[in-house]
Design a protein around this motif. Structure first.
Motif, PDB file in Angstrom:
ATOM      1  N   SER A 296      -3.727  -7.943   5.724  1.00  0.00           N
ATOM      2  CA  SER A 296      -2.769  -8.785   4.769  1.00  0.00           C
ATOM      3  C   SER A 296      -2.610  -7.483   3.391  1.00  0.00           C
ATOM      4  N   ALA A 297      -3.750  -7.114   3.026  1.00  0.00           N
ATOM      5  CA  ALA A 297      -3.479  -6.053   2.079  1.00  0.00           C
ATOM      6  C   ALA A 297      -2.499  -5.225   2.230  1.00  0.00           C
ATOM      7  N   GLY A 298      -2.378  -4.369   3.288  1.00  0.00           N
ATOM      8  CA  GLY A 298      -1.366  -3.255   3.702  1.00  0.00           C
ATOM      9  C   GLY A 298       0.086  -3.958   3.801  1.00  0.00           C
ATOM     10  N   ASN A 299       0.120  -5.073   4.395  1.00  0.00           N
ATOM     11  CA  ASN A 299       1.299  -5.645   5.003  1.00  0.00           C
ATOM     12  C   ASN A 299       1.835  -6.451   3.895  1.00  0.00           C
ATOM     13  N   ILE A 300       0.949  -7.403   3.271  1.00  0.00           N
ATOM     14  CA  ILE A 300       1.624  -8.442   2.265  1.00  0.00           C
ATOM     15  C   ILE A 300       1.532  -7.684   0.886  1.00  0.00           C
ATOM     16  N   MET A 301       0.464  -7.301   0.450  1.00  0.00           N
ATOM     17  CA  MET A 301       0.635  -6.952  -0.938  1.00  0.00           C
ATOM     18  C   MET A 301       1.165  -5.678  -1.059  1.00  0.00           C
ATOM     19  N   GLY A 302       1.279  -4.875  -0.021  1.00  0.00           N
ATOM     20  CA  GLY A 302       1.859  -3.578  -0.125  1.00  0.00           C
ATOM     21  C   GLY A 302       3.275  -3.621   0.199  1.00  0.00           C
ATOM     22  N   VAL A 303       3.553  -3.818   1.538  1.00  0.00           N
ATOM     23  CA  VAL A 303       5.097  -3.853   2.239  1.00  0.00           C
ATOM     24  C   VAL A 303       5.562  -5.069   1.463  1.00  0.00           C
ATOM     25  N   GLY A 304       5.036  -6.201   0.933  1.00  0.00           N
ATOM     26  CA  GLY A 304       5.562  -7.203   0.509  1.00  0.00           C
ATOM     27  C   GLY A 304       6.483  -6.997  -0.952  1.00  0.00           C
ATOM     28  N   GLN A 305       6.068  -6.032  -1.657  1.00  0.00           N
ATOM     29  CA  GLN A 305       6.691  -5.452  -2.686  1.00  0.00           C
ATOM     30  C   GLN A 305       8.127  -4.858  -2.256  1.00  0.00           C
TER      31      GLN A 305
END
Length: 650
Positions: A296-305
């Motif tokens: 979730s860190a890489g996919n949501i916090m990162g790519v989510g932006q």
């Protein structure tokens, strides 16, 4: 290092407060009520110290909540939000793949995800079906799950480190109808191929020979996507809403194999938006994302932006301490997503380079940063702001440190604590059972610095308070307690122990249950015990975490019963290399004639944890995993001292 709250943010806070009918006079009345109840001037001291912080937190909370309500009212979801982002930034770089230097614009990402949607619909899959994605981090992974979501299909994001039973479990527990794997993981899939149901379709992305594809029963996906339509699809059924399932992210539990945490569209938006507003990100920021996209860190916090706010994200295939600052300079990065405590320490351990001060990184976002590493990191690398936060993929009690308080992972208001209904409650330190009062309610902490379990009140009608749980309903029920804040309510149990100071700042203390954190991953002792026992012919094995001076988290240690005296370290090392991902392999071994058990035959770890890996405290042989030499070696007093003093690298 401290982030000032801007005047515009304060004005925005007051505007939102007025919108919700909350006035300054009401706040003063509430404050006076608390004061009269406590007969203490300490309340006003705390209010004076924290009012700016709390107003900014309330501003972020209400801004995210308003956006979620608007999207829910309009029937939006993550693909439709992304469609608006594409209209605003069609030709702006969306994703940059560091491994190849390839750049995907927003329109290119949109078109490729459309091709994925056409392919998925052509397979006959329907809304609510699940497809497993098993590949190393790359922009295509984003296009795959986003394209699947456009036609209501849910992706199961599989950890690419998993092997054998753990991999098979994760593919199966989500009920996946197909698996898309990267060519680089063909060997891992081959190991479980015969155990996967023959009806499960298999597709490969990347270069793999026709013979190898045939042996795996797989079709090449790249040529299919290359010829598929790039146009958007009209939904055959009503599209999914914000509270419907988007994908699954696997999280280590305390009772066995990884659990498939349900991520709904509103949760994806909530996590990404909180990070954006809490840490004052900007549309022109460029994010360096060096964590895996199954997380979730890489996919949501990162790519989510990228998907929600239009930021450019540099996707790094694998973290490299030696290349980190050079990459940030090369891609003109201003934000670094996502660190874990170990990553910061790895960077500090590198030799001084000119690039470490020639970058433009102003913000580092993550969790698990110790105070000593925190200050050394900001001073050496001149990173102006640390965005430390606490949260799990599935939790409803995330907190964030918005003003740079060293060591804190977040806060809760001491002035208006019920605005964000989370709480630290007392638990039995050994069993982690909730301690209740004579009314049957949980006992809140009242002393600063007292450790307690973090819980969050559940409200399924509130997108910020809902708890969606896991694909397995039994696992979901174990994370819910009732009559916590008040009679017959329900609350999410984080499983983590925190402490709070007088000003409401919270500090992570430890993980409860049978899970410990190592190398940025949660390691389930029950899962590792099962795998090791199987590898050793059902031998009794106790797995636990032990603290190592100077290192974050806990290193894995396994006590193995060897009744015959024939334990072979070299053979064991070869087995764990095949059966466990690197972060789950025991760093220390303890070879004993037997492993302690309770009267009900449960493995007893209390004494083992207390004695750790100190050879002076036991007659058992202790071994250490020397990763550079690629073998386990016996620990004597000299080696023990080298490890304890940080002279031997783990």
């Amino acid at each position: 290092m401290h982030k000032a709250v801007s005047v515009s943010a304060s004005l925005g806070s007051m505007g939102l407060l007025r919108l919700f009918g909350v006035s300054w006079s009401w706040s003063l009345v509430a404050g006076l009520g608390v004061y009269l109840g406590t007969r203490s001037w300490k309340y006003f001291y705390i209010a004076a110290r924290t009012v700016k912080r709390d107003l900014n937190g309330l501003y972020v909370l209400l801004r995210v909540k308003l956006a979620l309500w608007r999207y829910m009212r309009n029937g939006s979801n993550i693909p439709s939000i992304f469609a608006h982002t594409v209209k605003h930034y069609p030709n702006k770089p969306a994703l940059i793949y560091e491994a190849t230097g390839e750049t995907w614009t927003f329109i290119q990402l949109d078109e490729l995800s459309n091709a994925v949607a056409h392919w998925a619909r052509g397979q006959g899959w329907a809304s609510g079906d699940v497809v497993a994605l098993f590949m190393e981090s790359r922009p295509l992974q984003v296009a795959l799950w986003l394209g699947l979501a456009k036609v209501g299909i849910e992706a199961a994001l599989i950890n690419f480190n998993l092997r054998c039973d753990s991999l098979l479990h994760c593919i199966g527990v989500s009920g996946s109808r197909a698996v898309v794997f990267g060519a680089e993981l063909a060997d891992a899939l081959q190991e479980v191929s015969s155990s996967i149901t023959q009806s499960m379709a298999r597709f490969c992305t990347g270069d793999l020979s026709a013979e190898r594809l045939a042996s795996l029963g797989a079709q090449p996906l790249d040529p299919i996507l290359a010829t598929a339509s790039r146009h958007s699809l009209s939904p055959c059924v009503p599209p999914k809403g914000m509270n419907d399932r988007l994908f699954y992210i696997y999280t280590s539990g305390t009772t066995g194999l990884p659990k498939a945490a349900i991520v709904v569209h509103s949760r994806y938006y909530r996590i990404a938006a909180f990070g954006y507003y809490a840490f004052s990100m900007r549309p022109d920021d460029i994010i360096y994302d060096c964590l895996p996209l199954y997380h979730s860190a890489g996919n949501i916090m990162g790519v989510g932006q990228c998907l929600i706010h239009g930021l450019t994200v540099v996707v790094k295939k694998k973290f490299s301490a030696s290349r980190f600052w050079e990459d940030c300079i090369k891609y003109n990065c201003t934000v670094r997503i996502y660190y874990i405590g170990e990553i910061c320490r790895y960077l500090l351990s590198q030799p001084v380079r000119p690039s470490e001060k020639g970058h433009k990184v102003r913000l580092a976002v993550g969790n698990g940063l110790r105070p000593s590493v925190w200050e050394a990191f900001t001073e050496r690398f001149r990173v102006g702001q640390i965005g430390e936060f606490y949260g799990a993929t599935e939790c409803n009690c995330s907190i964030a440190n918005m003003d740079g308080k060293v060591g804190a992972c977040g806060f809760n208001s001491r002035i208006l604590p019920n605005v964000y209904p989370i709480r630290l409650v007392r638990v039995d330190e050994d069993s982690m059972e909730l301690i209740r009062n004579n009314q049957g309610l949980c006992t809140p902490l009242c002393l600063a610095g007292e450790p307690g379990l973090l819980v969050g009140r559940i409200n399924q009608q509130d997108p910020l308070r809902r708890f969606d749980g896991y694909a397995n309903q039994d696992a979901t029920k174990k994370k819910i307690a009732h009559s916590v804040f008040k009679k017959n309510d329900s609350a999410y149990l984080s499983g983590d122990v925190l402490v709070m100071d007088d000003l409401g700042y919270m500090y992570f203390r430890d993980r409860g249950g049978d899970t410990f954190r190592w190398r940025g991953e949660n390691v389930s002792t029950t899962e590792v015990e099962g795998i090791l026992s199987s590898l050793l012919g059902q031998t009794d094995v106790a797995v636990y975490g032990v603290a190592v001076p100077g290192l974050e988290g806990k290193a894995g240690m396994a006590a193995i019963a060897d009744t015959t005296g024939s334990f072979d370290c070299n053979d064991f090392f070869e087995k764990v290399q095949r059966g466990l991902p690197s972060y789950a392999r025991p760093v220390f071994l303890r070879i004993s004639p037997q492993v302690d058990t309770t009267g009900t035959f449960k493995i007893q770890k209390t004494r083992l944890q207390r004695e750790g890996y100190d050879p002076r405290l036991t007659a058992d042989q202790i071994y250490f995993l020397n990763t550079r030499a690629a073998h386990y070696e016996a620990i004597d007093e000299e080696l023990y001292n080298a490890i304890a003093e940080g002279r031997m690298s783990l």
